[in-house]
Design an enzyme around this catalytic site. Structure first.
Site, PDB file in Angstrom:
ATOM      1  CG  HIS A 107      -1.901   1.091   1.256  1.00  0.00           C
ATOM      2  ND1 HIS A 107      -3.028   1.075   0.454  1.00  0.00           N
ATOM      3  CD2 HIS A 107      -1.938   2.262   1.935  1.00  0.00           C
ATOM      4  CE1 HIS A 107      -3.728   2.186   0.664  1.00  0.00           C
ATOM      5  NE2 HIS A 107      -3.086   2.920   1.548  1.00  0.00           N
ATOM      6  CB  THR A 139      -6.136  -9.354   8.718  1.00  0.00           C
ATOM      7  OG1 THR A 139      -6.116  -7.921   8.731  1.00  0.00           O
ATOM      8  CG2 THR A 139      -4.833  -9.894   9.287  1.00  0.00           C
TER       9      THR A 139
END
Ligand code: GRF
Length: 216
Positions: A107, A139
């Site tokens: 990211h 997750t």
């Protein structure tokens, strides 16, 4: 051989950087297939390199149905790691659960800051002087899994989201392979603890480096 499945939606420059590092011997791994939700440059790069390139059209499918298609497609490859390299689609929990601890993402911000879309624009609007990139385990919570590695860049006063994105991207190409190497060498592992998911490190050399972004 350590098997990687790459998922992407666009130009595939992170995928290409990882592939280059497999070719030059830095990463002892094999990319067994590339999956995309779009007909895109990343798939073309895969084909040019004789890597299985799979376009999975999400049209008309719910997020859950699409996740089932993805699982069915990817499972036969028995990947050791699924590398999200610009896959621009929120993954259903069922997908994350099916490959728990085996999915990583990159990211373009210093997480936990600026999750979600347009992180470079978010960084500029917030006035931070330093931003960067983060590689983390995936997750069920968006852009929130245990952090493996981060790299920082200065934010310039005349930056646009594009110029900042370009500066960050250069570091993305370095740190994604470093993170994957740590995983291949079992120097970082995804673990569950009472207080949630964590990245557990071993045999890592930590230095006292620091970065200051000054206004001189
Ligand atoms: C990168 O900035 C990555 O951090 C983000 O999507 C972009 C993908 O770029 N998740 P590319 O397709 O790897 O060039």
């Amino acid at each position: 051989m350590f098997k990687i499945v790459c998922m992407l939606s666009g130009r595939g420059s992170n995928f290409k950087a990882i592939l280059d590092n497999i070719k030059n011997g830095m990463l002892k791994a094999q990319i067994v297939c590339v999956v995309s939700d779009k007909q895109c440059l990343g798939l073309e790069i895969a084909k040019q390199n004789n890597i299985e390139a799979i376009f999975l059209d999400p049209k008309g499918l719910t997020r859950k149905e699409y996740a089932q298609r993805l699982i069915k497609t990817i499972e036969p490859y028995k990947p050791d790691l699924i590398v999200l390299a610009g896959f621009m689609r929120i993954l259903d929990d069922s997908f994350v659960d099916a490959f728990e601890g085996k999915i990583v993402n990159i990211h373009p911000s210093l997480l936990p800051l600026f999750k979600g879309l347009n992180p470079q624009k978010q960084a500029l609007e917030s006035g931070v002087r330093i931003s960067g990139a983060t590689v983390h385990f995936v997750t069920n919570e968006l852009d929130s899994g245990p952090i493996i590695i981060q790299a920082a860049v200065c934010v310039h006063s005349n930056d646009t989201p594009e110029s900042l994105a370009d500066r960050i991207l250069k570091l993305e190409h370095k740190i994604y392979s470093i993170a994957i190497k740590l995983i291949i060498e079992s120097k970082v592992a995804f673990i569950k603890t009472n207080s949630g998911y964590k990245a557990k490190f071993r045999d890592i050399i930590e230095t006292e480096n620091f970065i200051i972004n000054p206004l001189i």
